[in-house]
Design a protein around this motif. Sequence first.
Motif, PDB file in Angstrom:
ATOM      1  N   PHE A 103       0.845  -1.186   0.000  1.00  0.00           N
ATOM      2  CA  PHE A 103       0.000   0.000   0.000  1.00  0.00           C
ATOM      3  C   PHE A 103       0.883   1.239   0.000  1.00  0.00           C
ATOM      4  O   PHE A 103       1.850   1.323   0.761  1.00  0.00           O
ATOM      5  N   GLU A 104       0.547   2.177  -0.864  1.00  0.00           N
ATOM      6  CA  GLU A 104       1.288   3.431  -0.978  1.00  0.00           C
ATOM      7  C   GLU A 104       0.384   4.577  -0.539  1.00  0.00           C
ATOM      8  O   GLU A 104      -0.761   4.673  -0.992  1.00  0.00           O
ATOM      9  N   CYS A 105       0.902   5.433   0.342  1.00  0.00           N
ATOM     10  CA  CYS A 105       0.162   6.610   0.773  1.00  0.00           C
ATOM     11  C   CYS A 105       0.652   7.796  -0.055  1.00  0.00           C
ATOM     12  O   CYS A 105       1.704   8.380   0.228  1.00  0.00           O
ATOM     13  N   CYS A 106      -0.094   8.133  -1.096  1.00  0.00           N
ATOM     14  CA  CYS A 106       0.308   9.225  -1.991  1.00  0.00           C
ATOM     15  C   CYS A 106      -0.881   9.627  -2.835  1.00  0.00           C
ATOM     16  O   CYS A 106      -1.896   8.915  -2.882  1.00  0.00           O
ATOM     17  N   ILE A 107      -0.765  10.769  -3.509  1.00  0.00           N
ATOM     18  CA  ILE A 107      -1.822  11.148  -4.441  1.00  0.00           C
ATOM     19  C   ILE A 107      -1.624  10.362  -5.732  1.00  0.00           C
ATOM     20  O   ILE A 107      -0.497  10.138  -6.175  1.00  0.00           O
ATOM     21  N   ALA A 108      -2.708   9.933  -6.309  1.00  0.00           N
ATOM     22  CA  ALA A 108      -2.657   9.009  -7.446  1.00  0.00           C
ATOM     23  C   ALA A 108      -1.888   9.578  -8.627  1.00  0.00           C
ATOM     24  O   ALA A 108      -1.151   8.854  -9.303  1.00  0.00           O
ATOM     25  N   GLU A 109      -2.040  10.887  -8.871  1.00  0.00           N
ATOM     26  CA  GLU A 109      -1.427  11.468 -10.056  1.00  0.00           C
ATOM     27  C   GLU A 109       0.082  11.602  -9.952  1.00  0.00           C
ATOM     28  O   GLU A 109       0.753  11.913 -10.935  1.00  0.00           O
ATOM     29  N   SER A 110       0.647  11.340  -8.761  1.00  0.00           N
ATOM     30  CA  SER A 110       2.111  11.383  -8.611  1.00  0.00           C
ATOM     31  C   SER A 110       2.728   9.981  -8.584  1.00  0.00           C
ATOM     32  O   SER A 110       3.952   9.844  -8.568  1.00  0.00           O
ATOM     33  N   TYR A 111       1.875   8.956  -8.579  1.00  0.00           N
ATOM     34  CA  TYR A 111       2.371   7.578  -8.451  1.00  0.00           C
ATOM     35  C   TYR A 111       2.941   7.089  -9.789  1.00  0.00           C
ATOM     36  O   TYR A 111       2.291   7.198 -10.831  1.00  0.00           O
ATOM     37  N   ILE A 112       4.148   6.567  -9.723  1.00  0.00           N
ATOM     38  CA  ILE A 112       4.798   6.036 -10.929  1.00  0.00           C
ATOM     39  C   ILE A 112       4.378   4.577 -11.109  1.00  0.00           C
ATOM     40  O   ILE A 112       4.579   3.742 -10.222  1.00  0.00           O
ATOM     41  N   ILE A 113       3.799   4.276 -12.240  1.00  0.00           N
ATOM     42  CA  ILE A 113       3.249   2.941 -12.508  1.00  0.00           C
ATOM     43  C   ILE A 113       4.378   1.928 -12.693  1.00  0.00           C
ATOM     44  O   ILE A 113       5.246   2.120 -13.548  1.00  0.00           O
ATOM     45  N   PRO A 114       4.375   0.833 -11.931  1.00  0.00           N
ATOM     46  CA  PRO A 114       5.409  -0.203 -12.112  1.00  0.00           C
ATOM     47  C   PRO A 114       5.268  -0.890 -13.479  1.00  0.00           C
ATOM     48  O   PRO A 114       4.168  -0.979 -14.036  1.00  0.00           O
ATOM     49  N   ALA A 115       6.388  -1.399 -13.967  1.00  0.00           N
ATOM     50  CA  ALA A 115       6.413  -2.011 -15.300  1.00  0.00           C
ATOM     51  C   ALA A 115       5.639  -3.324 -15.368  1.00  0.00           C
ATOM     52  O   ALA A 115       5.348  -3.806 -16.460  1.00  0.00           O
ATOM     53  N   ASP A 116       5.310  -3.919 -14.210  1.00  0.00           N
ATOM     54  CA  ASP A 116       4.583  -5.192 -14.242  1.00  0.00           C
ATOM     55  C   ASP A 116       3.089  -5.027 -13.976  1.00  0.00           C
ATOM     56  O   ASP A 116       2.345  -6.007 -13.947  1.00  0.00           O
ATOM     57  N   ALA A 117       2.625  -3.795 -13.788  1.00  0.00           N
ATOM     58  CA  ALA A 117       1.199  -3.577 -13.503  1.00  0.00           C
ATOM     59  C   ALA A 117       0.383  -3.702 -14.786  1.00  0.00           C
ATOM     60  O   ALA A 117       0.709  -3.076 -15.793  1.00  0.00           O
ATOM     61  N   VAL A 118      -0.673  -4.525 -14.750  1.00  0.00           N
ATOM     62  CA  VAL A 118      -1.468  -4.755 -15.959  1.00  0.00           C
ATOM     63  C   VAL A 118      -2.957  -4.465 -15.771  1.00  0.00           C
ATOM     64  O   VAL A 118      -3.669  -4.241 -16.746  1.00  0.00           O
ATOM     65  N   THR A 119      -3.443  -4.479 -14.529  1.00  0.00           N
ATOM     66  CA  THR A 119      -4.855  -4.218 -14.269  1.00  0.00           C
ATOM     67  C   THR A 119      -4.979  -3.021 -13.340  1.00  0.00           C
ATOM     68  O   THR A 119      -4.302  -2.952 -12.310  1.00  0.00           O
ATOM     69  N   PHE A 120      -5.875  -2.090 -13.708  1.00  0.00           N
ATOM     70  CA  PHE A 120      -6.050  -0.858 -12.941  1.00  0.00           C
ATOM     71  C   PHE A 120      -7.529  -0.724 -12.589  1.00  0.00           C
ATOM     72  O   PHE A 120      -8.382  -0.660 -13.477  1.00  0.00           O
ATOM     73  N   TYR A 121      -7.795  -0.683 -11.290  1.00  0.00           N
ATOM     74  CA  TYR A 121      -9.176  -0.725 -10.799  1.00  0.00           C
ATOM     75  C   TYR A 121      -9.567   0.627 -10.216  1.00  0.00           C
ATOM     76  O   TYR A 121      -8.818   1.212  -9.425  1.00  0.00           O
ATOM     77  N   PHE A 122     -10.766   1.107 -10.607  1.00  0.00           N
ATOM     78  CA  PHE A 122     -11.262   2.403 -10.138  1.00  0.00           C
ATOM     79  C   PHE A 122     -12.731   2.292  -9.725  1.00  0.00           C
ATOM     80  O   PHE A 122     -13.563   1.872 -10.529  1.00  0.00           O
ATOM     81  N   PHE A 123     -13.025   2.680  -8.494  1.00  0.00           N
ATOM     82  CA  PHE A 123     -14.413   2.836  -8.050  1.00  0.00           C
ATOM     83  C   PHE A 123     -14.620   4.329  -7.758  1.00  0.00           C
ATOM     84  O   PHE A 123     -14.711   4.752  -6.618  1.00  0.00           O
ATOM     85  N   ASN A 124     -14.596   5.122  -8.819  1.00  0.00           N
ATOM     86  CA  ASN A 124     -14.818   6.568  -8.744  1.00  0.00           C
ATOM     87  C   ASN A 124     -14.082   7.260  -7.600  1.00  0.00           C
ATOM     88  O   ASN A 124     -14.697   7.939  -6.776  1.00  0.00           O
ATOM     89  N   PRO A 125     -12.754   7.096  -7.526  1.00  0.00           N
ATOM     90  CA  PRO A 125     -12.047   7.673  -6.376  1.00  0.00           C
ATOM     91  C   PRO A 125     -11.826   9.175  -6.464  1.00  0.00           C
ATOM     92  O   PRO A 125     -11.651   9.833  -5.443  1.00  0.00           O
ATOM     93  N   PHE A 126     -11.822   9.713  -7.695  1.00  0.00           N
ATOM     94  CA  PHE A 126     -11.483  11.130  -7.835  1.00  0.00           C
ATOM     95  C   PHE A 126     -12.067  11.714  -9.121  1.00  0.00           C
ATOM     96  O   PHE A 126     -12.724  11.014  -9.890  1.00  0.00           O
ATOM     97  N   SER A 127     -11.800  12.996  -9.326  1.00  0.00           N
ATOM     98  CA  SER A 127     -12.375  13.724 -10.459  1.00  0.00           C
ATOM     99  C   SER A 127     -11.795  13.254 -11.792  1.00  0.00           C
ATOM    100  O   SER A 127     -10.773  12.569 -11.849  1.00  0.00           O
ATOM    101  N   LEU A 128     -12.439  13.702 -12.864  1.00  0.00           N
ATOM    102  CA  LEU A 128     -11.965  13.370 -14.207  1.00  0.00           C
ATOM    103  C   LEU A 128     -10.557  13.913 -14.444  1.00  0.00           C
ATOM    104  O   LEU A 128      -9.745  13.257 -15.096  1.00  0.00           O
ATOM    105  N   ASP A 129     -10.261  15.100 -13.939  1.00  0.00           N
ATOM    106  CA  ASP A 129      -8.926  15.679 -14.131  1.00  0.00           C
ATOM    107  C   ASP A 129      -7.838  14.755 -13.593  1.00  0.00           C
ATOM    108  O   ASP A 129      -6.815  14.525 -14.242  1.00  0.00           O
TER     109      ASP A 129
END
Length: 198
Positions: A103-129
């Motif tokens: 678990f990472e405590c950070c804002i999503a837009e600053s998180y660097i995506i790991p090279a092995d990540a393939v699935t990204f799950y969203f339950f409306n956590p934040f705005s469109l921006d």
Amino acid sequence: MDKRLHIKTQGVREWIHQSSHYNRYEATPYEMLNYLFGEHDLLKEGSLIDFGCGKGRVPFYVNHLFCLDTIGIEMNSVLHQNAMTNLLDYRQAFPKRPGSISFECCIAESYIIPADAVTFYFFNPFSLDIFRSVVQRILKSAENSPRTLEIILYYPTDEYVYFLHHHPLFEKVAEIPIAHLQIHDKAERFLVYTYKQP
């Protein structure tokens, strides 16, 4: 299911200083997760990232079900601490369970995506921006390390849907309504988009 997994993820958390960019915490119901993975084959060749993971329900559930590496991204320090406490209890209960959970405590837009990540799950956590910024980071990762990717939306907003529907690098491959569960809210559904490598 919380009891079975030795975690505590129930409840809703509203923010005292509500921002137009970040939505309240509410975990995806287990019944919906059971339904999703009964209808959709999750990518198994990499890790799953849950943006706005809260107390970690989706990462724990996916690790337990599929023995996959999972990562939860949460900006709220209290919820992140809840997730870390759950992680200790989960690992005590299942010390030999394959797959890592972090678990990472950070804002999503600053998180660097790991090279092995393939699935990204969203339950409306934040705005469109913010969603748009996160998708750009996902695409940057795919550009640097080409691979198959998917985005799973639960209860998607019209803005999320419009953005991905008109994005040249994503294609909707599944729409999973929840009609058979006697739920009459047409917005409650899963949408799955895959990345089309240019």
